[in-house]
Design an enzyme around this catalytic site. Structure first.
Site, PDB file in Angstrom:
ATOM      1  N   ASP A  82       0.854  -1.193   0.000  1.00 10.12           N
ATOM      2  CA  ASP A  82       0.000   0.000   0.000  1.00 10.12           C
ATOM      3  C   ASP A  82       0.889   1.243   0.000  1.00 10.12           C
ATOM      4  O   ASP A  82       2.089   1.153   0.269  1.00 10.12           O
ATOM      5  CB  ASP A  82      -0.935   0.016   1.220  1.00 10.12           C
ATOM      6  CG  ASP A  82      -0.204  -0.271   2.513  1.00 10.12           C
ATOM      7  OD1 ASP A  82       0.894   0.300   2.704  1.00 10.12           O
ATOM      8  OD2 ASP A  82      -0.711  -1.056   3.333  1.00 10.12           O
ATOM      9  N   ASP A  84       1.393   5.283   1.250  1.00 10.56           N
ATOM     10  CA  ASP A  84       0.980   6.361   2.153  1.00 10.56           C
ATOM     11  C   ASP A  84       1.640   7.646   1.682  1.00 10.56           C
ATOM     12  O   ASP A  84       2.758   7.628   1.164  1.00 10.56           O
ATOM     13  CB  ASP A  84       1.453   6.065   3.580  1.00 10.56           C
ATOM     14  CG  ASP A  84       0.820   4.798   4.108  1.00 10.56           C
ATOM     15  OD1 ASP A  84      -0.408   4.706   4.076  1.00 10.56           O
ATOM     16  OD2 ASP A  84       1.559   3.875   4.509  1.00 10.56           O
ATOM     17  N   ASP A 165       8.317   4.956  13.271  1.00 12.00           N
ATOM     18  CA  ASP A 165       8.887   3.922  14.138  1.00 12.00           C
ATOM     19  C   ASP A 165      10.339   3.558  13.787  1.00 12.00           C
ATOM     20  O   ASP A 165      11.240   3.767  14.584  1.00 12.00           O
ATOM     21  CB  ASP A 165       7.970   2.684  14.211  1.00 12.00           C
ATOM     22  CG  ASP A 165       7.437   2.221  12.873  1.00 12.00           C
ATOM     23  OD1 ASP A 165       7.869   2.757  11.844  1.00 12.00           O
ATOM     24  OD2 ASP A 165       6.598   1.295  12.856  1.00 12.00           O
TER      25      ASP A 165
HETATM   26  P1  ATP Z   1       3.410  -2.604   5.342  1.00 11.78           P
HETATM   27  O1  ATP Z   1       4.368  -2.977   4.279  1.00 11.78           O
HETATM   28  O2  ATP Z   1       2.916  -3.761   6.089  1.00 11.78           O
HETATM   29  O3  ATP Z   1       2.300  -1.692   4.878  1.00 11.78           O
HETATM   30  P2  ATP Z   1       4.289  -0.236   6.708  1.00 11.78           P
HETATM   31  O4  ATP Z   1       5.546   0.084   7.454  1.00 11.78           O
HETATM   32  O5  ATP Z   1       4.047   0.539   5.459  1.00 11.78           O
HETATM   33  O6  ATP Z   1       4.291  -1.788   6.414  1.00 11.78           O
HETATM   34  P3  ATP Z   1       1.809   0.828   7.594  1.00 11.78           P
HETATM   35  O7  ATP Z   1       0.894   0.335   8.642  1.00 11.78           O
HETATM   36  O8  ATP Z   1       1.330   0.893   6.189  1.00 11.78           O
HETATM   37  O9  ATP Z   1       3.088  -0.080   7.697  1.00 11.78           O
HETATM   38  O10 ATP Z   1       2.317   2.239   8.070  1.00 11.78           O
HETATM   39  C1  ATP Z   1       2.867   3.223   7.183  1.00 11.78           C
HETATM   40  C2  ATP Z   1       3.951   4.025   7.889  1.00 11.78           C
HETATM   41  O11 ATP Z   1       3.413   4.722   9.011  1.00 11.78           O
HETATM   42  C3  ATP Z   1       5.086   3.188   8.482  1.00 11.78           C
HETATM   43  O12 ATP Z   1       6.055   2.874   7.522  1.00 11.78           O
HETATM   44  C4  ATP Z   1       5.621   4.113   9.561  1.00 11.78           C
HETATM   45  O13 ATP Z   1       6.416   5.136   9.021  1.00 11.78           O
HETATM   46  C5  ATP Z   1       4.346   4.745  10.085  1.00 11.78           C
HETATM   47  N1  ATP Z   1       3.789   3.974  11.203  1.00 11.78           N
HETATM   48  C6  ATP Z   1       2.830   3.022  11.164  1.00 11.78           C
HETATM   49  N2  ATP Z   1       2.552   2.548  12.378  1.00 11.78           N
HETATM   50  C7  ATP Z   1       3.339   3.223  13.241  1.00 11.78           C
HETATM   51  C8  ATP Z   1       3.522   3.204  14.642  1.00 11.78           C
HETATM   52  N3  ATP Z   1       2.818   2.379  15.394  1.00 11.78           N
HETATM   53  N4  ATP Z   1       4.431   4.060  15.182  1.00 11.78           N
HETATM   54  C9  ATP Z   1       5.132   4.909  14.404  1.00 11.78           C
HETATM   55  N5  ATP Z   1       5.028   4.962  13.086  1.00 11.78           N
HETATM   56  C10 ATP Z   1       4.138   4.151  12.490  1.00 11.78           C
HETATM   57 MG    MG Z   2       2.280   0.429   4.283  1.00  9.34          MG
END
Ligand code: ATP
Ligand code: MG
Length: 460
Positions: A82, A84, A165
């Site tokens: 996905d 963001d 994070d």
């Molecule tokens: P995935 O590949 O599973 O989507 P992701 O790292 O992109 O992994 P997301 O849940 O899509 O996870 O979150 C997007 C971004 O938002 C993360 O990469 C991180 O920068 C931030 N983020 C998400 N959850 C947290 C958290 N609990 N604390 C701090 N930053 C977060």
């Molecule tokens: Mg993501």
């Protein structure tokens, strides 16, 4: 007139471009700027919806970057799940720019921008909690253990990077300049395949204990090694997960189980002692040979499906994870009531107990219960019953579940083979396959003899 209008639009765009470049120049001081020829991101892996979202915000005069896991995955040359976008526009401003958008979330307000079937999550740069005094900058709150309950304080791009994070998740890609901004040496960590927490890991886990599960999930999914200092406090802080709202825990566990790397994730969860209390007694199930075999087979099956690009049904998944709990709860009820009501009672007990820790969404609970309730019917292979089962709308899921029970040694293998042949057979062959009805004969209730009615009596 038209010329004047076009000039105005053109000037506004130019001004927006100047502002963006200025903003990017301002952060250069603190961020590493990685140009396209160095990061070598394959642009064909970037969603056009994410690019259009950034363009929309740029044209309206805001900063906008693709951020987080998407940039990390692009650096690893894999297709992000996905996308963001992070921006300096506040949620209401983002909402005004895009016709098809809606503001969501309370704890963390953001905007979903819809492009056909794809949704781009747009979040406003988050700021430090210290700036709480500034009323116009949103609201935030923290509980006694330091857990962030609401995080709606907005800040600069630099502030936003600190609030993310892991270093690998704090990378910002501007589709217009094709530049990656890196505030915490994330690109180098990605290259070294290290998952490193930004800031002090203990504080960051206290702020949000879900980050412990994210560390496990991301390291399993991407094959990244959790940095020593990031890993060290996890076992000690595992209990903080008890404090997290059950619905958030469910969302994170679902992501973990459907990541295509559920087996590795469970193994790391166990190594880090994080599995206690997530699914009640998952640790107990995993310690019984039959329970462990069943859960591991189910997770392998889910991983294989996801990695082959197929979907996986969460009802099925949670039904497998909790099945040995249901079997255990069924026994005492069987002593007090007939088999089937006892099974229903056991199912209710398990779901109720589970909901205290991790609330499985209702829409999945009904599917789970259907799969469980159909299991005893696979042992009935005579009369009309197998035909009824075959025609059930959930037959396929219940059948796959039953095959796992056979494979794990809980049911005799010939039951599974019988159903596989039965489902493929033609009608006469099916009739020939039916087993003799050996079960206790159903007693026919005798109809009470009709009493002669008054009319009949009187006519005699
Ligand atoms: P995935 O590949 O599973 O989507 P992701 O790292 O992109 O992994 P997301 O849940 O899509 O996870 O979150 C997007 C971004 O938002 C993360 O990469 C991180 O920068 C931030 N983020 C998400 N959850 C947290 C958290 N609990 N604390 C701090 N930053 C977060
Ligand atoms: Mg993501």
């Amino acid at each position: 007139m038209i010329k004047k209008f076009l000039n105005k639009v053109f000037n506004k765009r130019q001004q927006a471009e100047i502002d963006i470049n200025q903003a990017e120049r301002d952060v250069v001081e603190t961020a590493k700027k990685i140009p396209a020829k160095k990061h070598k991101i394959n642009k064909s892996l970037i969603s056009s919806a994410a690019i259009k979202t950034c363009e929309g915000l740029h044209n309206a005069g805001f900063d906008a970057y693709i951020v987080g896991g998407a940039v990390r995955d692009l650096l690893l040359d894999s297709k992000p799940k996905d996308f963001d976008v992070a921006t300096n526009a506040e949620p209401e401003e983002v909402y005004k720019v895009f016709k098809r958008s809606r503001i969501i979330g309370k704890r963390f307000r953001l905007v979903h921008v819809m492009w056909g079937r794809e949704t781009i999550e747009v979040s406003t740069f988050r700021g430090h909690h210290e700036s709480k005094g500034d009323k116009n900058k949103g609201d935030a709150s923290v509980n006694d253990s330091g857990r962030i309950l609401r995080d709606n304080i907005f800040g600069s791009l630099e502030d936003d990077a600190v609030r993310r994070d892991f270093t690998a998740n704090a990378l910002y890609y501007n589709p217009k300049t094709e530049m990656v901004l890196d505030f915490h040496n994330g690109a180098a960590d990605v290259k070294k395949r290290i998952l490193r927490m930004i800031g002090d890991p203990v504080t960051r886990y206290q702020e949000d204990p879900i980050r412990m599960l994210r560390a496990v999930r991301l390291s399993a999914k991407l094959g990244l090694k959790i940095d020593k200092a990031t890993e060290a406090p996890i076992a000690k802080l595992a209990d903080l997960l008890h404090d997290v709202p059950p619905s958030r825990l469910f969302d994170e566990m679902l992501k973990l189980f459907l990541s295509g790397h559920a087996i590795e994730s469970i193994n790391i969860l166990r190594e880090q002692h994080l599995h206690h209390g997530l699914l009640p007694l998952l640790d107990v199930v995993l310690e019984q040979p039959l329970g462990e075999k069943f859960v591991m087979l189910a997770l392998k099956n889910t991983d294989d499906r996801i990695n082959a690009g197929k979907s996986s049904n969460p009802s099925f998944l949670f039904a497998t994870l909790l099945w040995h709990e249901v079997l255990k709860a069924w026994e005492p009820h069987k002593k007090q009531m007939p088999m089937i009501p006892a099974l229903y009672q056991a199912m209710d007990d398990v779901v109720k107990q589970q909901a205290k820790k991790l609330a499985i969404h209702n829409r999945f609970v009904s599917g789970m219960k259907e799969i469980w309730a159909m299991q005893p019917r696979f042992e009935q292979r005579s009369g009309k019953r197998p035909f009824g089962l075959l025609a059930h709308k959930r037959y396929r899921a219940a059948y796959d579940f039953m095959l796992l029970r056979c494979e794990s040694g809980e049911l005799p293998a010939d039951i599974g083979e019988w159903w596989t042949t039965f489902a493929d057979a033609k009608s006469e062959q099916r009739n020939a396959m039916l087993l003799p009805n050996t079960g206790p004969k159903k007693r026919r209730r005798r109809r009470p003899k009709k009493k002669p009615s008054n009319k009949e009596v009187s006519s005699v």
